[in-house]
Design an enzyme around this catalytic site. Structure first.
Site, PDB file in Angstrom:
ATOM      1  N   LYS A 125       0.978  -1.090   0.077  1.00 49.27           N
ATOM      2  CA  LYS A 125       0.033  -0.067   0.112  1.00 49.27           C
ATOM      3  C   LYS A 125       0.938   1.154  -0.276  1.00 49.27           C
ATOM      4  O   LYS A 125       0.598   2.112  -0.721  1.00 49.27           O
ATOM      5  CB  LYS A 125      -0.937   0.004   1.233  1.00 49.27           C
ATOM      6  CG  LYS A 125      -1.846  -1.147   1.396  1.00 49.27           C
ATOM      7  CD  LYS A 125      -3.013  -1.180   0.334  1.00 49.27           C
ATOM      8  CE  LYS A 125      -4.170  -2.163   0.508  1.00 49.27           C
ATOM      9  NZ  LYS A 125      -3.665  -3.568   0.667  1.00 49.27           N
ATOM     10  N   LYS A 160      -8.866   1.550   3.614  1.00 46.35           N
ATOM     11  CA  LYS A 160      -8.621   0.274   3.658  1.00 46.35           C
ATOM     12  C   LYS A 160      -7.366   0.128   4.538  1.00 46.35           C
ATOM     13  O   LYS A 160      -6.462   1.122   4.849  1.00 46.35           O
ATOM     14  CB  LYS A 160      -8.220  -0.181   2.283  1.00 46.35           C
ATOM     15  CG  LYS A 160      -7.092   0.727   1.510  1.00 46.35           C
ATOM     16  CD  LYS A 160      -6.867   0.347  -0.077  1.00 46.35           C
ATOM     17  CE  LYS A 160      -6.028   1.302  -0.610  1.00 46.35           C
ATOM     18  NZ  LYS A 160      -5.936   0.654  -2.290  1.00 46.35           N
ATOM     19  N   ARG A 210      -4.585  -5.006 -13.113  1.00 48.63           N
ATOM     20  CA  ARG A 210      -3.403  -5.459 -12.784  1.00 48.63           C
ATOM     21  C   ARG A 210      -2.313  -5.344 -13.871  1.00 48.63           C
ATOM     22  O   ARG A 210      -2.731  -6.158 -14.872  1.00 48.63           O
ATOM     23  CB  ARG A 210      -3.492  -6.681 -12.196  1.00 48.63           C
ATOM     24  CG  ARG A 210      -2.280  -7.441 -12.183  1.00 48.63           C
ATOM     25  CD  ARG A 210      -1.155  -7.035 -10.999  1.00 48.63           C
ATOM     26  NE  ARG A 210      -1.925  -6.461  -9.834  1.00 48.63           N
ATOM     27  CZ  ARG A 210      -2.149  -7.757  -8.693  1.00 48.63           C
ATOM     28  NH1 ARG A 210      -1.598  -8.931  -8.905  1.00 48.63           N
ATOM     29  NH2 ARG A 210      -2.518  -7.163  -7.402  1.00 48.63           N
ATOM     30  N   ARG A 225      -9.822  -6.191 -13.291  1.00 51.44           N
ATOM     31  CA  ARG A 225     -10.755  -6.703 -12.395  1.00 51.44           C
ATOM     32  C   ARG A 225     -11.911  -6.054 -12.277  1.00 51.44           C
ATOM     33  O   ARG A 225     -11.978  -4.793 -11.451  1.00 51.44           O
ATOM     34  CB  ARG A 225     -10.013  -7.302 -11.296  1.00 51.44           C
ATOM     35  CG  ARG A 225      -8.830  -8.302 -11.553  1.00 51.44           C
ATOM     36  CD  ARG A 225      -7.723  -8.179 -10.346  1.00 51.44           C
ATOM     37  NE  ARG A 225      -7.059  -6.702 -10.287  1.00 51.44           N
ATOM     38  CZ  ARG A 225      -6.226  -6.396  -9.500  1.00 51.44           C
ATOM     39  NH1 ARG A 225      -5.811  -7.397  -8.606  1.00 51.44           N
ATOM     40  NH2 ARG A 225      -5.606  -5.188  -9.245  1.00 51.44           N
ATOM     41  N   ARG A 233     -15.417  -3.264  -4.798  1.00 53.80           N
ATOM     42  CA  ARG A 233     -14.078  -3.963  -5.187  1.00 53.80           C
ATOM     43  C   ARG A 233     -13.816  -4.758  -6.146  1.00 53.80           C
ATOM     44  O   ARG A 233     -14.795  -5.629  -6.536  1.00 53.80           O
ATOM     45  CB  ARG A 233     -13.836  -4.958  -3.761  1.00 53.80           C
ATOM     46  CG  ARG A 233     -13.623  -4.170  -2.599  1.00 53.80           C
ATOM     47  CD  ARG A 233     -13.680  -5.324  -1.302  1.00 53.80           C
ATOM     48  NE  ARG A 233     -14.983  -5.937  -1.333  1.00 53.80           N
ATOM     49  CZ  ARG A 233     -14.978  -6.956  -0.359  1.00 53.80           C
ATOM     50  NH1 ARG A 233     -14.162  -7.178   0.420  1.00 53.80           N
ATOM     51  NH2 ARG A 233     -16.178  -7.789  -0.700  1.00 53.80           N
ATOM     52  N   ASP A 273      -1.215  -1.936  -9.530  1.00 52.58           N
ATOM     53  CA  ASP A 273      -2.769  -1.888  -9.771  1.00 52.58           C
ATOM     54  C   ASP A 273      -3.143  -0.486 -10.123  1.00 52.58           C
ATOM     55  O   ASP A 273      -2.585   0.580  -9.359  1.00 52.58           O
ATOM     56  CB  ASP A 273      -3.415  -2.154  -8.099  1.00 52.58           C
ATOM     57  CG  ASP A 273      -3.338  -3.628  -7.936  1.00 52.58           C
ATOM     58  OD1 ASP A 273      -3.069  -4.387  -9.032  1.00 52.58           O
ATOM     59  OD2 ASP A 273      -3.512  -3.942  -6.837  1.00 52.58           O
ATOM     60  N   GLU A 281      -1.740   0.775  -5.939  1.00 53.16           N
ATOM     61  CA  GLU A 281      -1.003  -0.217  -5.311  1.00 53.16           C
ATOM     62  C   GLU A 281       0.259  -0.505  -6.013  1.00 53.16           C
ATOM     63  O   GLU A 281       0.264  -0.672  -7.232  1.00 53.16           O
ATOM     64  CB  GLU A 281      -1.667  -1.487  -4.774  1.00 53.16           C
ATOM     65  CG  GLU A 281      -2.771  -0.961  -3.544  1.00 53.16           C
ATOM     66  CD  GLU A 281      -3.239  -2.441  -2.989  1.00 53.16           C
ATOM     67  OE1 GLU A 281      -2.717  -3.589  -3.166  1.00 53.16           O
ATOM     68  OE2 GLU A 281      -4.329  -2.184  -2.408  1.00 53.16           O
ATOM     69  N   ASN A 283       2.340  -4.136  -5.915  1.00 52.00           N
ATOM     70  CA  ASN A 283       2.428  -5.683  -5.302  1.00 52.00           C
ATOM     71  C   ASN A 283       3.730  -6.210  -5.653  1.00 52.00           C
ATOM     72  O   ASN A 283       4.108  -6.249  -6.833  1.00 52.00           O
ATOM     73  CB  ASN A 283       1.225  -6.164  -5.827  1.00 52.00           C
ATOM     74  CG  ASN A 283      -0.253  -5.801  -5.295  1.00 52.00           C
ATOM     75  OD1 ASN A 283      -0.320  -6.041  -4.530  1.00 52.00           O
ATOM     76  ND2 ASN A 283      -0.578  -4.913  -6.233  1.00 52.00           N
TER      77      ASN A 283
END
Length: 314
Positions: A125, A160, A210, A225, A233, A273, A281, A283
């Site tokens: 994050k 979050k 992604r 997504r 979400r 993301d 984000e 990842n």
């Protein structure tokens, strides 16, 4: 090459979508030797080197009994040509300790991807804070009042936890502020826990994308997504629908800017993301979506990864 994957239990893999499985399958197809262990199997003792109880495996091609153990042994990590750290989040204390053992293995001669120090230095994050030009309005705080002020300024926000994964613990609060107090109490824990707050991005309706970056270069397709059934979400784990699509100009610009920077730090594989044209984000622990992108586009993401791994380990 002689490869070791540090991962979750092999028995837990959902091979129809598992990215680590796709990596293993491509590695075996090229004639590389595949072994696996869990972080709990790592051991170091004074006078010795980092070792692990490993299983050398062969992939069978069967959908259910997908691997067989060829041999079980205790092996020195430095004896492998490359170690791929693929333990899924959460990034908890045990994950943290595993990165230190893997870093010790590096000092002893092992090559680990993603680099253990880089895993620690890029919390998924918070890593976006380094790239303010790529992100939307964002707040990280323990202060309940600061969250309320942020909501008053932006009206429609996402809250979050910093240690969440798969969409866990994500809340949207609209202009009416409904349940904002209760959500703050749940996430903030009376000031004991930091919270990330971001302005809601309407482009989520077109998907939380992604974008995979391998060896500093973007995969030409991303997985959008898309939230389903009124969900906010898009995460696949939260029921989002994954739709592969070519990178947009904004996706590619973000990936090409961040890719070389992150690769230089030892991050061979990164999952960015992106919502609309904003980075949300970074990842690094165990990025996924290889199989979904390959199945829908024909682009072999696992082959691109093993190419990069072979080059990095040479």
């Amino acid at each position: 090459m002689n490869l070791l994957f540090v991962a979750d239990p092999l028995e837990s893999f959902k091979t129809y979508k598992d990215t680590t499985f796709a990596m293993m399958r491509e590695a075996q197809r090229r004639g590389h030797t595949v072994a696996a262990c869990e972080p709990a199997d790592l051991v170091w003792q004074l006078g010795g080197v980092v070792q692990a109880a490993v299983r050398r495996i062969r992939l069978t091609g069967d959908a259910v009994d997908w691997f067989e153990t060829v041999v079980q042994e205790v092996a020195e990590l430095r004896r492998f040509d490359a170690i791929v750290m693929r333990k899924d989040p959460p990034f908890d204390s045990e994950f943290f300790y595993a990165t230190h053992l893997l870093e010790q293995a590096e000092r002893e001669g092992a090559k680990v991807f993603n680099k253990p120090r880089a895993l620690r230095d890029h919390p998924e994050k918070l890593a976006i804070l380094e790239f303010p030009q790529q992100i939307g309005p964002t707040l990280v705080t323990r202060s309940a009042q600061a969250i309320r002020d942020f909501h008053a300024l932006h009206h429609d926000i996402i809250l979050k936890p910093l240690d969440g994964m798969g969409g866990m613990g994500i809340f949207r609060v609209r202009e009416d502020g409904l349940n904002l107090g209760g959500i703050i109490e749940t996430l903030n824990r009376d000031g004991a826990q930091s919270v990330m707050v971001q302005k809601f991005l309407p482009a989520i309706a077109q998907g939380d994308k992604r974008v995979l970056v391998i060896g500093g270069k973007p995969v030409p397709y991303c997985l959008a997504r898309i939230p389903q059934g009124g969900e906010v979400r898009g995460n696949l784990a939260a029921g989002g629908k994954g739709v592969a699509q070519p990178l947009s100009e904004a996706d590619r610009a973000i990936a090409e800017h961040l890719g070389p920077i992150l690769a230089a730090r030892g991050l061979l594989l990164v999952g960015l993301d992106v919502i609309g044209d904003k980075l949300t984000e970074i990842n690094v622990t165990s990025p996924t979506c290889f199989q979904e992108i390959t199945d829908q586009t024909g682009f072999d993401v696992a082959a691109m990864f093993i190419d990069a791994l072979e080059q990095a380990a040479a």
